[in-house]
Design a protein around this motif. Structure first.
Motif, short mmCIF file in Angstrom:
data_model
loop_
_atom_site.label_atom_id
_atom_site.label_comp_id
_atom_site.label_asym_id
_atom_site.label_seq_id
_atom_site.Cartn_x
_atom_site.Cartn_y
_atom_site.Cartn_z
N TRP A 181 -93.49 0.66 -41.45
CA TRP A 181 -93.37 -0.32 -40.37
C TRP A 181 -93.40 -1.74 -40.95
O TRP A 181 -92.58 -2.59 -40.60
N GLN A 182 -94.33 -1.99 -41.86
CA GLN A 182 -94.44 -3.32 -42.46
C GLN A 182 -93.18 -3.67 -43.25
O GLN A 182 -92.67 -4.78 -43.17
N ARG A 187 -90.10 -2.52 -42.75
CA ARG A 187 -89.01 -2.79 -41.80
C ARG A 187 -89.20 -4.16 -41.15
O ARG A 187 -88.23 -4.90 -40.96
N TRP A 188 -90.44 -4.50 -40.80
CA TRP A 188 -90.73 -5.77 -40.17
C TRP A 188 -90.43 -6.93 -41.13
O TRP A 188 -89.87 -7.95 -40.74
N SER A 213 -86.39 -7.10 -41.64
CA SER A 213 -85.51 -7.15 -40.47
C SER A 213 -84.96 -8.56 -40.26
O SER A 213 -85.58 -9.55 -40.64
N GLY A 258 -86.16 -10.52 -34.40
CA GLY A 258 -87.53 -10.86 -34.07
C GLY A 258 -88.18 -11.87 -34.99
O GLY A 258 -89.39 -11.88 -35.17
N ARG A 259 -87.40 -12.75 -35.58
CA ARG A 259 -87.96 -13.69 -36.55
C ARG A 259 -88.89 -14.72 -35.90
O ARG A 259 -89.78 -15.23 -36.57
N TYR A 312 -92.01 -12.88 -35.86
CA TYR A 312 -92.46 -12.74 -37.25
C TYR A 312 -93.20 -14.00 -37.72
O TYR A 312 -94.16 -13.91 -38.47
N TYR A 333 -96.61 -13.41 -36.35
CA TYR A 333 -97.29 -12.21 -36.86
C TYR A 333 -96.51 -11.64 -38.03
O TYR A 333 -95.60 -10.85 -37.85
N LYS A 334 -96.87 -12.03 -39.23
CA LYS A 334 -96.16 -11.57 -40.41
C LYS A 334 -96.56 -10.16 -40.83
O LYS A 334 -95.84 -9.48 -41.54
N ALA A 343 -97.63 -6.32 -39.68
CA ALA A 343 -97.60 -5.32 -38.60
C ALA A 343 -99.00 -4.74 -38.41
O ALA A 343 -99.60 -4.27 -39.37
N THR A 393 -92.21 -13.50 -27.41
CA THR A 393 -90.88 -13.22 -27.93
C THR A 393 -89.87 -14.32 -27.63
O THR A 393 -88.78 -14.35 -28.23
#
Length: 131
Positions: free
Chosen positions: A4-5, A7-8, A11, A14-15, A18, A21-22, A24, A40
């Protein structure tokens, strides 16, 4: 969690989130419809309306761009609501800390509820004599 981290981190979507919240984390997931719109930058927020529906990105207060930063820190339309739950020095506090504070979150949720109610008000047609 590692997947998950990864991919986050990599990606392109969703920057804006991000930036807040850097990392996950499951315990940071918000279950509030209104607060999630603000986090968001979606929903009735001007920049989102402009991106999706080609509407004006400006705020009702006259500022050229309505984004979450403007709503939380600057917009005079929300001064009275912000002054109750947000700390007096909220303009110098990071969004992460504001979103982490229960009282602050409740004030931001109130703002987003009012924004949504306002957006859902029927538009009166000047040519329609029944209005």
């Amino acid at each position: 969690m590692a997947e998950w981290q990864s991919r986050w981190l990599h990606s392109t979507k969703g920057r804006d989130v991000y930036e807040l919240y850097k990392e996950a984390k499951e315990n940071r997931i918000q279950g509030d419809f209104f607060l999630n719109q603000l986090i968001t930058g979606h929903g009735t927020i001007g920049i989102h309306q402009a991106r999706l529906f080609h509407k004006s990105p400006s705020c009702q207060c006259g500022h050229s761009t309505e984004d979450r930063h403007h709503i939380i820190y600057q917009c005079p339309l929300w001064n009275s609501i912000r002054s109750k739950p947000l700390p007096l020095n909220h303009s110098s506090i990071s969004m992460n800390l504001i979103f982490a504070n229960y009282k602050s979150k409740m004030g931001l949720i109130e703002i987003m509820k009012i924004k949504l109610q306002s957006a859902l008000q029927p538009i009166e047609d000047e040519d329609d004599p029944t209005h």
